[in-house]
Write an enzyme that holds these catalytic residues in place. Structure first.
Site, PDB file in Angstrom:
ATOM      1  N   GLY A  15       0.729  -1.157   0.111  1.00 27.21           N
ATOM      2  CA  GLY A  15       0.422   0.283   0.015  1.00 27.21           C
ATOM      3  C   GLY A  15       1.000   1.014   0.196  1.00 27.21           C
ATOM      4  N   SER A  17       1.518   2.814  -2.664  1.00 29.87           N
ATOM      5  CA  SER A  17       1.066   4.400  -3.505  1.00 29.87           C
ATOM      6  C   SER A  17       0.654   5.462  -3.228  1.00 29.87           C
ATOM      7  CB  SER A  17      -0.112   3.424  -4.670  1.00 29.87           C
ATOM      8  OG  SER A  17      -1.199   2.593  -3.980  1.00 29.87           O
ATOM      9  N   ASN A  92       1.052  -2.690   5.526  1.00 36.23           N
ATOM     10  CA  ASN A  92       0.029  -0.767   5.330  1.00 36.23           C
ATOM     11  C   ASN A  92      -0.768  -1.496   4.561  1.00 36.23           C
ATOM     12  OD1 ASN A  92      -0.090   1.967   6.221  1.00 36.23           O
ATOM     13  ND2 ASN A  92       0.088   1.498   3.775  1.00 36.23           N
ATOM     14  N   TYR A 158     -14.512  -2.435  10.371  1.00 38.14           N
ATOM     15  CA  TYR A 158     -13.202  -1.715   9.836  1.00 38.14           C
ATOM     16  C   TYR A 158     -12.129  -2.632  11.721  1.00 38.14           C
ATOM     17  CZ  TYR A 158      -9.547   1.127   9.314  1.00 38.14           C
ATOM     18  OH  TYR A 158      -7.841   1.850   9.397  1.00 38.14           O
ATOM     19  N   ALA A 160     -13.007  -3.498  13.944  1.00 43.49           N
ATOM     20  CA  ALA A 160     -12.827  -5.468  14.377  1.00 43.49           C
ATOM     21  C   ALA A 160     -11.883  -6.360  13.878  1.00 43.49           C
ATOM     22  CB  ALA A 160     -14.544  -6.281  13.856  1.00 43.49           C
ATOM     23  N   LYS A 162      -9.327  -4.848  12.508  1.00 46.32           N
ATOM     24  CA  LYS A 162      -7.809  -3.705  12.678  1.00 46.32           C
ATOM     25  C   LYS A 162      -7.795  -4.374  14.027  1.00 46.32           C
ATOM     26  CE  LYS A 162      -6.703  -1.166   9.226  1.00 46.32           C
ATOM     27  NZ  LYS A 162      -4.733  -1.662   8.406  1.00 46.32           N
TER      28      LYS A 162
HETATM   29  N1  LIG Z   1      -5.503   7.689   7.735  1.00 52.54           N
HETATM   30  C1  LIG Z   1      -6.357   6.797   9.233  1.00 52.54           C
HETATM   31  O1  LIG Z   1      -6.301   7.862   9.452  1.00 52.54           O
HETATM   32  C2  LIG Z   1      -5.340   5.640   9.472  1.00 52.54           C
HETATM   33  C3  LIG Z   1      -6.350   5.577  10.294  1.00 52.54           C
HETATM   34  C4  LIG Z   1      -5.755   4.128  11.096  1.00 52.54           C
HETATM   35  C5  LIG Z   1      -5.496   3.096  10.203  1.00 52.54           C
HETATM   36  N2  LIG Z   1      -4.780   3.481   9.602  1.00 52.54           N
HETATM   37  C6  LIG Z   1      -4.248   2.486   7.873  1.00 52.54           C
HETATM   38  O2  LIG Z   1      -2.788   3.372   7.428  1.00 52.54           O
HETATM   39  C7  LIG Z   1      -3.482   2.421   6.151  1.00 52.54           C
HETATM   40  C8  LIG Z   1      -2.613   2.603   5.214  1.00 52.54           C
HETATM   41  O3  LIG Z   1      -3.700   3.746   4.625  1.00 52.54           O
HETATM   42  P1  LIG Z   1      -3.594   5.498   4.757  1.00 52.54           P
HETATM   43  O4  LIG Z   1      -4.112   6.088   5.254  1.00 52.54           O
HETATM   44  O5  LIG Z   1      -2.444   6.189   4.040  1.00 52.54           O
HETATM   45  O6  LIG Z   1      -4.672   5.544   3.121  1.00 52.54           O
HETATM   46  P2  LIG Z   1      -4.527   5.658   2.329  1.00 52.54           P
HETATM   47  O7  LIG Z   1      -3.925   6.889   1.396  1.00 52.54           O
HETATM   48  O8  LIG Z   1      -6.018   5.510   1.260  1.00 52.54           O
HETATM   49  O9  LIG Z   1      -3.831   4.257   1.618  1.00 52.54           O
HETATM   50  C9  LIG Z   1      -3.955   3.177   1.754  1.00 52.54           C
HETATM   51  C10 LIG Z   1      -3.723   2.304   0.536  1.00 52.54           C
HETATM   52  O10 LIG Z   1      -3.607   0.843   0.693  1.00 52.54           O
HETATM   53  C11 LIG Z   1      -3.876   0.533  -0.486  1.00 52.54           C
HETATM   54  N3  LIG Z   1      -5.268  -0.843  -0.523  1.00 52.54           N
HETATM   55  C12 LIG Z   1      -5.891  -0.172   0.467  1.00 52.54           C
HETATM   56  N4  LIG Z   1      -7.304  -1.458  -0.351  1.00 52.54           N
HETATM   57  C13 LIG Z   1      -6.351  -2.584  -0.976  1.00 52.54           C
HETATM   58  C14 LIG Z   1      -6.256  -4.084  -2.021  1.00 52.54           C
HETATM   59  N5  LIG Z   1      -6.932  -4.265  -2.110  1.00 52.54           N
HETATM   60  N6  LIG Z   1      -4.710  -4.697  -2.154  1.00 52.54           N
HETATM   61  C15 LIG Z   1      -3.852  -3.732  -2.107  1.00 52.54           C
HETATM   62  N7  LIG Z   1      -3.474  -2.231  -0.911  1.00 52.54           N
HETATM   63  C16 LIG Z   1      -5.200  -1.857  -1.332  1.00 52.54           C
HETATM   64  C17 LIG Z   1      -4.623   1.563  -1.367  1.00 52.54           C
HETATM   65  O11 LIG Z   1      -3.422   1.165  -2.695  1.00 52.54           O
HETATM   66  P3  LIG Z   1      -4.502   1.206  -4.330  1.00 52.54           P
HETATM   67  O12 LIG Z   1      -4.859   2.783  -3.651  1.00 52.54           O
HETATM   68  O13 LIG Z   1      -3.198   1.295  -5.355  1.00 52.54           O
HETATM   69  O14 LIG Z   1      -5.026   0.493  -4.380  1.00 52.54           O
HETATM   70  C18 LIG Z   1      -3.500   2.592  -1.256  1.00 52.54           C
HETATM   71  O15 LIG Z   1      -1.562   2.279  -1.360  1.00 52.54           O
HETATM   72  C19 LIG Z   1      -3.993   1.036   6.031  1.00 52.54           C
HETATM   73  O16 LIG Z   1      -3.696  -0.137   6.289  1.00 52.54           O
HETATM   74  C20 LIG Z   1      -5.518   2.432   7.320  1.00 52.54           C
HETATM   75  O17 LIG Z   1      -6.031   1.012   7.613  1.00 52.54           O
HETATM   76  C21 LIG Z   1      -5.398   4.342   8.535  1.00 52.54           C
END
Ligand SMILES: NC(=O)c1ccc[n+]([C@@H]2O[C@H](COP(=O)([O-])OP(=O)(O)OC[C@H]3O[C@@H](n4cnc5c(N)ncnc54)[C@H](OP(=O)(O)O)[C@@H]3O)[C@@H](O)[C@H]2O)c1
Length: 253
Positions: A15, A17, A92, A158, A160, A162
């Protein structure tokens, strides 16, 4: 922060990108690591991250739907072949998928949320473990503060998924410790990335910052800093542990 031991390390960031993963990939490159940049739907984002990585170090681009066993297995093997092994796996990739209450969510939605956030972590870990045993490497799983407090509106499934990642972190840490492989997790709070652009109304951003003790929302860099610390030798006696990065929004004794 400089982590000399991360220089030359082979680091796969799923993840990368977008958001937290993209930032972590660049920060590993700053340390001189060889970085596996992974995307699924956002090819342009993956290419942009790799371009940034190559300005600082080297890496390669990988594509896989993290819900799919065959694609994840191939992606991990392709990375190990390109890099010559694996030292660090950052699990991630993940997302909220959508906001649905338990009372109205379909089975397909439930399965998708768990596949995206939990199955993905299992599949990538299982594929990477033979390489990590060889390198005595480590894993950093990205959970969420939602796994502790149950999640905001429509984010219970979600949360659950995590929470399962948090428990898997401990189980994996116990299973792999005898091979010298550490497993830790980072639990982000409200981090300003595409995630909230997609799933939260703009007024929520302000409201969360207001009630956060440190009076702001988090950045991808805040989370990436902790990922690098856990992946580095500075954390060599830490396993099965989590670090919450949430500005004090949710504290636990
Ligand atoms: N932002 C927050 O407040 C927050 C809080 C708690 C936890 N998190 C966790 O942190 C991590 C990163 O999130 P982020 O905030 O950086 O969000 P983001 O900018 O939306 O990035 C999500 C990443 O996950 C990849 N992804 C999603 N579904 C996928 C799939 N089925 N197969 C392969 N890749 C997939 C996306 O790839 P593509 O776009 O290329 O498909 C993207 O690179 C996630 O696990 C999220 O749950 C985020």
């Amino acid at each position: 922060m400089r982590y000399e031991d991360l220089k030359g390390k082979k680091v796969l960031v799923t993840g990368s990108s977008s958001g937290i993963g993209a930032h972590a990939a660049k920060m590993f490159a700053e340390q001189g690591s060889f970085v596996g940049v992974h995307y699924f739907r956002t090819k342009a984002g993956g290419e942009k991250t790799l371009e940034e990585v190559r300005k600082l170090s080297d890496g390669c681009l990988l594509c896989a739907d993290m819900r799919d066993e065959g694609q994840v297995g191939k992606m991990v093997t392709d990375f190990a072949d390109a890099a010559g092994g694996i030292d660090v796996l950052v699990n991630n990739a993940g997302t909220l998928v959508g906001r649905r209450n338990f009372a109205e969510a379909t089975l397909e939605f439930y399965e998708d949320v768990f596949a995206t956030n939990t199955r993905s972590t299992f599949l990538a870990t299982r594929a990477a473990v033979p390489y990590l045993k060889q390198s005595k490497g480590n894993i950093v799983n990205i959970g969420s503060v939602a796994g502790h407090h149950g999640g905001g509106a429509g984010a219970g499934i979600y949360a659950a998924a995590k929470a399962a990642v948090a428990t898997m972190t401990i189980s994996m840490a116990m299973e792999f410790a005898r091979f010298g492989v550490r497993v830790n997790s980072v639990l982000p709070g409200f981090i300003e990335t595409r995630f909230h652009e997609q799933f939260s109304p703009p007024q929520r951003k302000k409201a969360v910052a207001y009630k956060t003790p440190l009076q702001r929302n988090g950045t991808a860099e805040d989370v990436a800093n902790v990922i690098l610390f856990l992946a580095s030798e500075a954390a060599s006696f830490i396993t099965g542990e989590y670090i919450a990065v949430n500005g004090g929004l949710y504290m636990r004794a």
